[in-house]
Design a protein around this motif. Structure first.
Motif, PDB file in Angstrom:
ATOM      1  N   HIS A 127      -5.175   7.383   0.673  1.00  0.00           N
ATOM      2  CA  HIS A 127      -4.965   7.662   2.093  1.00  0.00           C
ATOM      3  C   HIS A 127      -3.796   8.637   2.289  1.00  0.00           C
ATOM      4  O   HIS A 127      -3.846   9.513   3.159  1.00  0.00           O
ATOM      5  N   MET A 128      -2.741   8.479   1.485  1.00  0.00           N
ATOM      6  CA  MET A 128      -1.604   9.390   1.613  1.00  0.00           C
ATOM      7  C   MET A 128      -2.029  10.828   1.325  1.00  0.00           C
ATOM      8  O   MET A 128      -1.573  11.771   1.977  1.00  0.00           O
ATOM      9  N   GLY A 129      -2.917  10.999   0.356  1.00  0.00           N
ATOM     10  CA  GLY A 129      -3.367  12.339  -0.008  1.00  0.00           C
ATOM     11  C   GLY A 129      -4.159  13.029   1.075  1.00  0.00           C
ATOM     12  O   GLY A 129      -4.118  14.256   1.200  1.00  0.00           O
ATOM     13  N   THR A 130      -4.885  12.242   1.874  1.00  0.00           N
ATOM     14  CA  THR A 130      -5.728  12.833   2.926  1.00  0.00           C
ATOM     15  C   THR A 130      -5.160  12.620   4.324  1.00  0.00           C
ATOM     16  O   THR A 130      -5.517  13.343   5.252  1.00  0.00           O
ATOM     17  N   GLY A 131      -4.277  11.643   4.479  1.00  0.00           N
ATOM     18  CA  GLY A 131      -3.796  11.285   5.814  1.00  0.00           C
ATOM     19  C   GLY A 131      -2.347  11.619   6.101  1.00  0.00           C
ATOM     20  O   GLY A 131      -1.786  11.137   7.090  1.00  0.00           O
ATOM     21  N   SER A 132      -1.722  12.445   5.250  1.00  0.00           N
ATOM     22  CA  SER A 132      -0.305  12.777   5.435  1.00  0.00           C
ATOM     23  C   SER A 132      -0.094  14.214   5.888  1.00  0.00           C
ATOM     24  O   SER A 132       0.996  14.760   5.758  1.00  0.00           O
ATOM     25  N   LYS A 133      -1.158  14.822   6.405  1.00  0.00           N
ATOM     26  CA  LYS A 133      -1.087  16.250   6.749  1.00  0.00           C
ATOM     27  C   LYS A 133      -0.008  16.530   7.778  1.00  0.00           C
ATOM     28  O   LYS A 133       0.787  17.462   7.628  1.00  0.00           O
ATOM     29  N   SER A 134       0.031  15.723   8.820  1.00  0.00           N
ATOM     30  CA  SER A 134       1.007  15.931   9.889  1.00  0.00           C
ATOM     31  C   SER A 134       2.430  15.755   9.367  1.00  0.00           C
ATOM     32  O   SER A 134       3.323  16.548   9.694  1.00  0.00           O
ATOM     33  N   ARG A 161       5.551   5.948  -0.754  1.00  0.00           N
ATOM     34  CA  ARG A 161       5.489   7.053   0.200  1.00  0.00           C
ATOM     35  C   ARG A 161       6.483   8.149  -0.177  1.00  0.00           C
ATOM     36  O   ARG A 161       6.130   9.337  -0.234  1.00  0.00           O
ATOM     37  N   THR A 162       7.715   7.728  -0.456  1.00  0.00           N
ATOM     38  CA  THR A 162       8.726   8.701  -0.892  1.00  0.00           C
ATOM     39  C   THR A 162       8.308   9.330  -2.214  1.00  0.00           C
ATOM     40  O   THR A 162       8.455  10.543  -2.407  1.00  0.00           O
ATOM     41  N   GLY A 163       7.774   8.519  -3.127  1.00  0.00           N
ATOM     42  CA  GLY A 163       7.337   9.032  -4.428  1.00  0.00           C
ATOM     43  C   GLY A 163       6.269  10.097  -4.295  1.00  0.00           C
ATOM     44  O   GLY A 163       6.315  11.130  -4.979  1.00  0.00           O
ATOM     45  N   PHE A 164       5.309   9.875  -3.405  1.00  0.00           N
ATOM     46  CA  PHE A 164       4.238  10.849  -3.181  1.00  0.00           C
ATOM     47  C   PHE A 164       4.790  12.134  -2.569  1.00  0.00           C
ATOM     48  O   PHE A 164       4.508  13.239  -3.051  1.00  0.00           O
ATOM     49  N   ILE A 165       5.589  12.002  -1.507  1.00  0.00           N
ATOM     50  CA  ILE A 165       6.125  13.180  -0.814  1.00  0.00           C
ATOM     51  C   ILE A 165       7.012  13.997  -1.748  1.00  0.00           C
ATOM     52  O   ILE A 165       6.918  15.234  -1.810  1.00  0.00           O
ATOM     53  N   GLU A 213       1.116 -11.865 -12.085  1.00  0.00           N
ATOM     54  CA  GLU A 213       0.511 -10.652 -12.660  1.00  0.00           C
ATOM     55  C   GLU A 213      -0.415  -9.950 -11.669  1.00  0.00           C
ATOM     56  O   GLU A 213      -0.668  -8.746 -11.787  1.00  0.00           O
ATOM     57  N   ARG A 214      -0.911 -10.686 -10.679  1.00  0.00           N
ATOM     58  CA  ARG A 214      -1.782 -10.059  -9.669  1.00  0.00           C
ATOM     59  C   ARG A 214      -0.962  -9.364  -8.598  1.00  0.00           C
ATOM     60  O   ARG A 214      -1.408  -8.404  -7.986  1.00  0.00           O
ATOM     61  N   ILE A 215       0.252  -9.855  -8.354  1.00  0.00           N
ATOM     62  CA  ILE A 215       1.132  -9.263  -7.336  1.00  0.00           C
ATOM     63  C   ILE A 215       1.796  -7.987  -7.850  1.00  0.00           C
ATOM     64  O   ILE A 215       2.017  -7.031  -7.107  1.00  0.00           O
ATOM     65  N   ARG A 216       2.095  -7.979  -9.155  1.00  0.00           N
ATOM     66  CA  ARG A 216       2.922  -6.918  -9.751  1.00  0.00           C
ATOM     67  C   ARG A 216       2.484  -5.489  -9.417  1.00  0.00           C
ATOM     68  O   ARG A 216       3.335  -4.630  -9.187  1.00  0.00           O
ATOM     69  N   PRO A 217       1.165  -5.170  -9.397  1.00  0.00           N
ATOM     70  CA  PRO A 217       0.780  -3.786  -9.103  1.00  0.00           C
ATOM     71  C   PRO A 217       1.306  -3.261  -7.765  1.00  0.00           C
ATOM     72  O   PRO A 217       1.463  -2.059  -7.587  1.00  0.00           O
ATOM     73  N   MET A 218       1.593  -4.175  -6.840  1.00  0.00           N
ATOM     74  CA  MET A 218       2.098  -3.786  -5.529  1.00  0.00           C
ATOM     75  C   MET A 218       3.599  -3.485  -5.568  1.00  0.00           C
ATOM     76  O   MET A 218       4.129  -2.810  -4.689  1.00  0.00           O
ATOM     77  N   LEU A 219       4.263  -3.995  -6.612  1.00  0.00           N
ATOM     78  CA  LEU A 219       5.729  -3.936  -6.663  1.00  0.00           C
ATOM     79  C   LEU A 219       6.260  -2.931  -7.675  1.00  0.00           C
ATOM     80  O   LEU A 219       7.451  -2.897  -7.949  1.00  0.00           O
ATOM     81  N   GLU A 220       5.376  -2.130  -8.232  1.00  0.00           N
ATOM     82  CA  GLU A 220       5.806  -1.127  -9.204  1.00  0.00           C
ATOM     83  C   GLU A 220       5.052   0.169  -8.953  1.00  0.00           C
ATOM     84  O   GLU A 220       4.078   0.194  -8.196  1.00  0.00           O
ATOM     85  N   VAL A 221       5.552   1.228  -9.562  1.00  0.00           N
ATOM     86  CA  VAL A 221       4.792   2.474  -9.524  1.00  0.00           C
ATOM     87  C   VAL A 221       4.075   2.628 -10.859  1.00  0.00           C
ATOM     88  O   VAL A 221       4.587   2.236 -11.900  1.00  0.00           O
ATOM     89  N   LYS A 222       2.865   3.178 -10.798  1.00  0.00           N
ATOM     90  CA  LYS A 222       2.076   3.390 -12.005  1.00  0.00           C
ATOM     91  C   LYS A 222       1.645   4.848 -12.060  1.00  0.00           C
ATOM     92  O   LYS A 222       1.321   5.450 -11.022  1.00  0.00           O
ATOM     93  N   ARG A 223       1.615   5.363 -13.263  1.00  0.00           N
ATOM     94  CA  ARG A 223       1.250   6.761 -13.454  1.00  0.00           C
ATOM     95  C   ARG A 223      -0.087   7.095 -12.779  1.00  0.00           C
ATOM     96  O   ARG A 223      -0.215   8.119 -12.110  1.00  0.00           O
ATOM     97  N   ASP A 224      -1.069   6.208 -12.926  1.00  0.00           N
ATOM     98  CA  ASP A 224      -2.388   6.535 -12.376  1.00  0.00           C
ATOM     99  C   ASP A 224      -2.424   6.482 -10.856  1.00  0.00           C
ATOM    100  O   ASP A 224      -3.283   7.120 -10.239  1.00  0.00           O
ATOM    101  N   TYR A 225      -1.496   5.752 -10.204  1.00  0.00           N
ATOM    102  CA  TYR A 225      -1.440   5.791  -8.746  1.00  0.00           C
ATOM    103  C   TYR A 225      -1.243   7.230  -8.283  1.00  0.00           C
ATOM    104  O   TYR A 225      -1.963   7.731  -7.416  1.00  0.00           O
ATOM    105  N   LEU A 226      -0.218   7.875  -8.851  1.00  0.00           N
ATOM    106  CA  LEU A 226       0.117   9.245  -8.444  1.00  0.00           C
ATOM    107  C   LEU A 226      -0.886  10.247  -8.994  1.00  0.00           C
ATOM    108  O   LEU A 226      -1.325  11.156  -8.284  1.00  0.00           O
ATOM    109  N   GLU A 227      -1.277  10.063 -10.255  1.00  0.00           N
ATOM    110  CA  GLU A 227      -2.208  11.031 -10.857  1.00  0.00           C
ATOM    111  C   GLU A 227      -3.551  11.060 -10.139  1.00  0.00           C
ATOM    112  O   GLU A 227      -4.128  12.139  -9.940  1.00  0.00           O
ATOM    113  N   ASP A 228      -4.050   9.906  -9.731  1.00  0.00           N
ATOM    114  CA  ASP A 228      -5.349   9.865  -9.045  1.00  0.00           C
ATOM    115  C   ASP A 228      -5.311  10.675  -7.747  1.00  0.00           C
ATOM    116  O   ASP A 228      -6.226  11.441  -7.457  1.00  0.00           O
TER     117      ASP A 228
END
Length: 264
Positions: A127-134, A161-165, A213-228
């Motif tokens: 969503h950040m990739g397509t919805g952050s135009k403004s 959000r900061t990481g993406f920008i 272990e199910r919560i952790r993905p929300m609390l860290e950054v992962k390479r594939d989050y940004l790469e995707d």
């Protein structure tokens, strides 16, 4: 308290921040260098001590770009409001994704066992990739004005959000891809202890229905989050400049001026 030895971190530490750093200083692919001391990133500013405020003054910030939603801004008010620094609200994230604390607890209790937190994060990045135009259009307009520097960009944790920008800015300036990824992933080191506490709190709020272990993905950054999300952008555009100009509506003049100001 943060005291960080990351190569590109400003030589300052803060009592009330865990993810503050200078994201300049890198060499670019065309042999230039991004200026240090003008581009900063951070987590939210509601817990700054008096000493922290003095450190902020020492940096000489002229502009703070707050990427948080209105709900986040109200619940954790920045201590840098009315401090003689311009604060711009450049909210990111769908209104539909805003939760009060109580709403989040209810959501966890009802749906905690079924939530795929990793997919939730990937959807958010998509969503950040397509919805952050403004947001990007407004930001690069600000970055084209010399009097706006030094600038601090922040959200709540300073990681997604900061990481993406920041990644978009760094890639636009010509910082090598792997250096951009390294800077992005450095948030895990900065926020690790804070996220461990958050993990315990979320488990408690869900009455321990959701394993750690199910919560952790929300609390860290992962390479594939940004790469995707970056791969999605690059599939639509030849480069980041094309994305900023053709999809986000940033003018060529603002792009050229922001690059000129940020590079040595």
């Amino acid at each position: 308290m943060q005291k960080n030895n990351h190569e590109h971190t400003a030589a300052l530490y803060f009592d009330g921040l865990t993810n503050f750093r200078d994201f300049g200083g890198y060499a670019t692919t065309d042999g230039k260098r991004v200026r240090k001391g003008i581009l900063f990133r951070s987590d939210e500013l509601s817990k700054l001590s008096r000493a922290d405020m003095a450190r902020m003054n020492q940096i000489g910030l002229k502009l703070i770009c707050d990427l948080r939603t209105e709900t986040e801004q109200k619940s954790n008010k920045s201590r840098m409001l009315n401090q003689g620094v311009e604060v711009k609200n450049l909210a990111m994230q769908d209104k539909s994704q805003e939760f009060t604390r109580l709403e989040f607890i209810r959501y966890l209790i009802r749906h905690g066992k079924d939530i795929d937190f990793e997919q939730t994060m990937k959807d958010m990045y998509d969503h950040m990739g397509t919805g952050s135009k403004s947001t990007l259009q407004k930001l690069f307009t600000l970055l084209s004005e010399k009097e706006k520097f030094p600038v601090l960009i922040h959200c709540t944790g300073g990681k997604d959000r900061t990481g993406f920008i920041v990644a978009i800015i760094q890639l636009f300036l010509g910082i090598p891809y792997e250096s951009v990824l390294e800077d992005y992933l450095h948030s895990n080191i900065c926020i690790g202890p804070r996220m461990k506490k958050a993990e315990k709190m979320i488990r408690l709020m869900s009455f321990y229905r959701v394993p750690a272990e199910r919560i952790r993905p929300m609390l860290e950054v992962k390479r594939d989050y940004l790469e995707d999300v970056l791969q999605g952008i690059m599939s639509r555009h030849a480069n980041i400049e094309g994305y900023l100009k053709n999809e986000c509506g940033v003018s060529q003049q603002h792009l050229e001026r922001s690059k000129e100001l940020a590079l040595e």
